[in-house]
Design a protein around this motif. Structure first.
Motif, short mmCIF file in Angstrom:
data_model
loop_
_atom_site.label_atom_id
_atom_site.label_comp_id
_atom_site.label_asym_id
_atom_site.label_seq_id
_atom_site.Cartn_x
_atom_site.Cartn_y
_atom_site.Cartn_z
N VAL A 1 0.84 -1.20 0.00
CA VAL A 1 0.00 0.00 0.00
C VAL A 1 0.88 1.25 0.00
CG1 VAL A 1 -1.75 1.29 1.27
CG2 VAL A 1 -1.92 -1.19 1.10
N ARG A 2 1.89 1.26 0.86
CA ARG A 2 2.80 2.40 0.90
C ARG A 2 3.44 2.61 -0.47
NH1 ARG A 2 8.28 1.75 3.77
NH2 ARG A 2 8.60 0.61 1.86
N ASP A 3 3.84 1.53 -1.10
CA ASP A 3 4.50 1.65 -2.39
C ASP A 3 3.58 2.23 -3.45
OD1 ASP A 3 6.72 0.65 -1.11
OD2 ASP A 3 6.50 -1.38 -1.94
N TYR A 4 2.30 1.83 -3.46
CA TYR A 4 1.33 2.43 -4.40
C TYR A 4 1.18 3.92 -4.15
CZ TYR A 4 -0.47 -2.18 -5.86
OH TYR A 4 -0.61 -3.44 -6.37
N LEU A 5 1.00 4.26 -2.88
CA LEU A 5 0.82 5.67 -2.53
C LEU A 5 2.08 6.49 -2.84
CD1 LEU A 5 -1.16 5.26 0.80
CD2 LEU A 5 -2.03 6.22 -1.34
N SER A 6 3.23 5.91 -2.62
CA SER A 6 4.50 6.61 -2.91
C SER A 6 4.66 6.84 -4.41
CB SER A 6 5.69 5.81 -2.38
OG SER A 6 5.67 5.78 -0.97
N ASN B 1 10.76 17.11 0.53
CA ASN B 1 11.81 16.26 1.11
C ASN B 1 11.37 15.67 2.44
OD1 ASN B 1 13.69 16.55 -0.97
ND2 ASN B 1 14.56 18.40 -0.07
N GLN B 2 10.73 16.49 3.27
CA GLN B 2 10.22 15.98 4.55
C GLN B 2 9.16 14.90 4.33
OE1 GLN B 2 9.09 19.00 7.52
NE2 GLN B 2 10.13 20.47 6.19
N TRP B 3 8.25 15.15 3.40
CA TRP B 3 7.18 14.20 3.14
C TRP B 3 7.73 12.90 2.57
CZ3 TRP B 3 2.69 13.64 5.12
CH2 TRP B 3 1.74 12.81 4.54
N ARG B 4 8.67 13.00 1.64
CA ARG B 4 9.28 11.80 1.06
C ARG B 4 9.94 10.96 2.16
NH1 ARG B 4 12.15 13.26 -3.74
NH2 ARG B 4 10.46 12.39 -4.96
N ALA B 5 10.62 11.62 3.10
CA ALA B 5 11.25 10.90 4.21
C ALA B 5 10.20 10.18 5.05
CB ALA B 5 12.07 11.86 5.06
N VAL B 6 9.07 10.83 5.27
CA VAL B 6 7.97 10.21 6.02
C VAL B 6 7.47 8.98 5.28
CG1 VAL B 6 5.54 10.55 6.60
CG2 VAL B 6 7.21 12.28 7.23
N LEU B 7 7.24 9.12 3.98
CA LEU B 7 6.71 8.01 3.20
C LEU B 7 7.66 6.81 3.19
CD1 LEU B 7 5.06 9.72 0.08
CD2 LEU B 7 3.94 8.77 2.11
N GLU B 8 8.95 7.08 3.21
CA GLU B 8 9.92 5.99 3.22
C GLU B 8 9.90 5.22 4.54
OE1 GLU B 8 13.63 7.86 2.22
OE2 GLU B 8 13.03 8.15 0.13
N GLN B 9 9.44 5.86 5.61
CA GLN B 9 9.46 5.24 6.93
C GLN B 9 8.17 4.54 7.33
OE1 GLN B 9 12.31 5.01 8.75
NE2 GLN B 9 13.20 5.91 6.92
N VAL B 10 7.02 5.02 6.81
CA VAL B 10 5.76 4.42 7.25
C VAL B 10 5.58 3.02 6.68
CG1 VAL B 10 4.59 6.64 7.58
CG2 VAL B 10 4.35 5.45 5.40
N THR B 11 4.92 2.21 7.43
CA THR B 11 4.61 0.85 7.00
C THR B 11 3.13 0.77 6.64
OG1 THR B 11 4.00 0.11 9.22
CG2 THR B 11 6.35 -0.05 8.61
N ASP B 12 2.75 -0.33 6.05
CA ASP B 12 1.33 -0.53 5.77
C ASP B 12 0.52 -0.53 7.06
OD1 ASP B 12 1.95 -0.58 3.09
OD2 ASP B 12 1.16 -2.60 2.72
N VAL C 1 -3.09 13.97 0.52
CA VAL C 1 -1.94 14.79 0.12
C VAL C 1 -1.68 14.64 -1.38
CG1 VAL C 1 0.59 15.00 0.30
CG2 VAL C 1 -0.82 14.92 2.38
N ASN C 2 -1.72 13.41 -1.88
CA ASN C 2 -1.49 13.18 -3.30
C ASN C 2 -2.52 13.90 -4.17
OD1 ASN C 2 0.67 11.55 -2.60
ND2 ASN C 2 -0.42 9.64 -2.95
N VAL C 3 -3.77 13.82 -3.78
CA VAL C 3 -4.83 14.49 -4.54
C VAL C 3 -4.69 16.00 -4.44
CG1 VAL C 3 -7.33 14.90 -4.63
CG2 VAL C 3 -6.44 12.57 -4.41
#
Length: 174
Positions: free
Chosen positions: A5-10, A115-126, A151-153
């Motif tokens: 799920v994280r990977d799809y959202l990323s 950059n902050q958001w990308r770092a967050v996305l790399e750390q969160v799990t499903d 956020v994406n929308v």
């Protein structure tokens, strides 16, 4: 453990960010401060030099089109709020979010938020995305994955609005 799920959202975020970058690249301060109509949401320089943004009391079409300055402020506002309320102390308010004053400042500000958001996305799990633990703004009592999707929308929407305003600026009369 996979984080499908994280990977799809990323990946969706990366698409939204590419669109945003496209419209921010080459943006000038003159474009930002141009007003597409005699009324619409904009930013104003306060006597102390800070740039304050209008806030609509309603969202009807007759409030007029927003300036690029306001659109970029709005993007920075909601992104700052999400980061602060989900991963910070949750005290940031709209009144404390200022427009940077230049197009280069906008690119730096929004790039830093990205950059902050990308770092967050790399750390969160499903599991994190299914939890409502970090969901405090703009949603409550929903899985954090809903915030990431929002956020994406919102990023895509703001990028499209900035791009449309740039098209109008490019063909303006006079």
């Amino acid at each position: 453990m996979t984080n499908e799920v994280r990977d799809y959202l990323s990946r969706q975020f990366e698409t939204a960010w590419a669109l945003t970058q496209f419209h921010l690249n080459g943006l000038t301060t003159e474009e930002c401060l141009w007003r597409p109509a005699h009324k619409g949401l904009h930013v104003h320089r306060a006597p102390d030099g800070r740039w304050l943004a209008d806030w609509p009391d309603r969202e009807d079409y007759d409030i007029g089109p927003s300036s690029i300055a306001w659109l970029t402020w709005h993007l920075g506002f909601w992104w700052s709020m999400v980061l602060n309320h989900s991963f910070g102390d949750g005290t940031l308010s709209r009144e404390n979010v200022m427009w940077p004053g230049t197009a280069e400042g906008v690119r730096q500000w929004i790039g830093g938020l990205q950059n902050q958001w990308r770092a967050v996305l790399e750390q969160v799990t499903d599991d994190d995305l299914r939890s409502a633990q970090r969901t405090r703004w703009p949603l409550q009592d929903r899985p954090f994955g809903d915030v990431v999707a929002w956020v994406n929308v919102e990023l895509t929407k703001n990028a499209a609005e900035i791009g449309y305003a740039r098209f109008l600026y490019a063909v303006r009369a006079g």
